[in-house]
Design a protein around this motif. Structure first.
Motif, PDB file in Angstrom:
ATOM      1  N   TRP A  74      -4.909   8.898   1.700  1.00 35.28           N
ATOM      2  CA  TRP A  74      -4.489   8.198   3.181  1.00 35.28           C
ATOM      3  C   TRP A  74      -4.096   6.841   3.222  1.00 35.28           C
ATOM      4  O   TRP A  74      -4.614   5.844   2.489  1.00 35.28           O
ATOM      5  N   ASP A  75      -2.837   6.715   3.900  1.00 34.99           N
ATOM      6  CA  ASP A  75      -2.333   5.311   4.043  1.00 34.99           C
ATOM      7  C   ASP A  75      -2.372   5.074   5.599  1.00 34.99           C
ATOM      8  O   ASP A  75      -2.364   5.972   6.433  1.00 34.99           O
ATOM      9  N   THR A  76      -2.569   3.724   5.819  1.00 39.57           N
ATOM     10  CA  THR A  76      -2.615   3.340   7.287  1.00 39.57           C
ATOM     11  C   THR A  76      -1.200   3.304   7.820  1.00 39.57           C
ATOM     12  O   THR A  76      -0.394   3.191   6.892  1.00 39.57           O
ATOM     13  N   ALA A  77      -1.191   3.674   9.236  1.00 40.31           N
ATOM     14  CA  ALA A  77       0.333   3.917   9.502  1.00 40.31           C
ATOM     15  C   ALA A  77       0.680   2.399  10.347  1.00 40.31           C
ATOM     16  O   ALA A  77       1.159   2.415  11.591  1.00 40.31           O
ATOM     17  N   LYS A 100       0.830  -1.227  -0.225  1.00 41.69           N
ATOM     18  CA  LYS A 100      -0.021   0.039   0.086  1.00 41.69           C
ATOM     19  C   LYS A 100       0.763   1.296   0.051  1.00 41.69           C
ATOM     20  O   LYS A 100       0.635   2.139  -0.770  1.00 41.69           O
ATOM     21  N   THR A 101       1.986   1.215   1.056  1.00 47.65           N
ATOM     22  CA  THR A 101       2.569   2.474   1.002  1.00 47.65           C
ATOM     23  C   THR A 101       3.563   2.769  -0.398  1.00 47.65           C
ATOM     24  O   THR A 101       3.747   3.814  -0.710  1.00 47.65           O
ATOM     25  N   CYS A 102       4.126   1.526  -0.886  1.00 55.27           N
ATOM     26  CA  CYS A 102       4.633   1.793  -1.791  1.00 55.27           C
ATOM     27  C   CYS A 102       3.749   2.104  -3.241  1.00 55.27           C
ATOM     28  O   CYS A 102       4.372   2.972  -4.096  1.00 55.27           O
ATOM     29  N   GLN A 134      -1.721   0.145  11.447  1.00 56.59           N
ATOM     30  CA  GLN A 134      -2.927  -0.325  12.238  1.00 56.59           C
ATOM     31  C   GLN A 134      -3.490  -1.663  11.669  1.00 56.59           C
ATOM     32  O   GLN A 134      -4.071  -2.450  12.251  1.00 56.59           O
ATOM     33  N   GLU A 135      -3.332  -1.704  10.383  1.00 51.95           N
ATOM     34  CA  GLU A 135      -3.977  -3.054   9.363  1.00 51.95           C
ATOM     35  C   GLU A 135      -3.393  -4.170   9.984  1.00 51.95           C
ATOM     36  O   GLU A 135      -3.859  -5.345   9.953  1.00 51.95           O
ATOM     37  N   ARG A 136      -2.354  -4.037  10.626  1.00 49.39           N
ATOM     38  CA  ARG A 136      -1.420  -5.370  11.201  1.00 49.39           C
ATOM     39  C   ARG A 136      -2.529  -5.825  12.228  1.00 49.39           C
ATOM     40  O   ARG A 136      -2.350  -7.166  12.186  1.00 49.39           O
TER      41      ARG A 136
HETATM   42 MG   LIG Z   1       2.350   0.684   4.702  1.00 48.78          MG
END
Ligand SMILES: [Mg+2]
Ligand SMILES: Nc1nc2c(ncn2[C@@H]2O[C@H](COP(=O)(O)OP(=O)(O)O)[C@@H](O)[C@H]2O)c(=O)[nH]1
Length: 210
Positions: free
Chosen positions: A62-65, A21-23, A67-69
């Motif tokens: 928006w990207d999760t920081a 996601k971040t990438c 939390q999705e873990r």
């Molecule tokens: Mg990420």
């Protein structure tokens, strides 16, 4: 002073930890890929303004920081979202199976008319692929999601994905009917400007546009 944009769209990235996601966000906002550094940092959002039918559309993504873990994405994250990008990793069956859970999460917390799209990321690794293209297509059809296979690494289909989603939101706002699902591929290639095509043609990886 004139406004710098005509539309402002808030978009979210959702999916298991590690799917890219971040990438994808960094690729789209900065046209960059930095495998080691990015995964450790949590980003709030990035913006990029694009042109759609002569209108300036500011995308706030928006990207999760992380939390999705723990699957603890709260209602606050979904608030005001106009588009959601669901991402799985083609080398991870688990991340694909969990898409259903994420869709449940979206149904519970997001606005009912939010535009959604499904991305099969990391398609630059054919040798490690565990999820077939057809499986992704089938799931997308079941939930009436637009679907693309992407690579944040090569950049393949990343522009197309965000443009496609933005176009869907704009069409909805403009009161037009946009047909999600099967016809999305045509819409995506239609959006590809000459410049983008040129940029992609020199790339090593190629992912299918569906
Ligand atoms: Mg990420
Ligand atoms: N080969 C390949 N690796 C990717 C791609 N996207 C992300 N990665 C790698 O996958 C890992 C997780 O990426 P990250 O963006 O942090 O995932 P997130 O947890 O969903 O934000 C990192 O090691 C990235 O380098 C891709 O398209 N292709």
């Amino acid at each position: 002073m004139a406004k710098a944009y005509d539309y402002l769209f808030k978009l979210l990235l959702i999916g298991d930890s590690g799917v890219g996601k971040t990438c994808l966000l960094v690729r789209f906002a900065e046209d960059n890929f930095s495998p080691t550094f990015i995964s450790t940092i949590g980003i709030d959002f990035k913006v990029r303004t694009i042109d759609l039918d002569g209108k300036r559309v500011k995308l706030q993504i928006w990207d999760t920081a992380g939390q999705e873990r723990f699957r603890t994405i709260t209602t606050a994250y979904y608030r005001g979202a106009m588009g959601i990008v669901l991402v799985y990793d083609v080398t991870s069956q688990k991340s694909f199976q969990n898409i259903r859970t994420w869709i449940g999460n979206i149904n519970e917390h997001a606005s009912s008319d939010v535009e959604r799209m499904l991305l099969a990321n990391k398609c630059d690794m054919p040798d490690r692929r565990m999820v077939a293209t057809e499986q992704g297509q089938k799931l997308a059809a079941e939930y009436q999601l637009r679907f693309l296979e992407t690579s944040a690494k090569s950049g393949s289909n990343v522009e197309e994905a965000f443009f496609l989603l933005a176009k869907g939101i704009k069409a909805k706002l403009d009161g037009k009917r946009s047909a999600p699902g099967a016809s999305s591929g045509a819409a995506s290639s239609e959006q590809r400007g000459g410049k983008q095509r040129q940029r992609e043609s020199g790339k090593k990886f190629r992912c299918e546009i569906l």
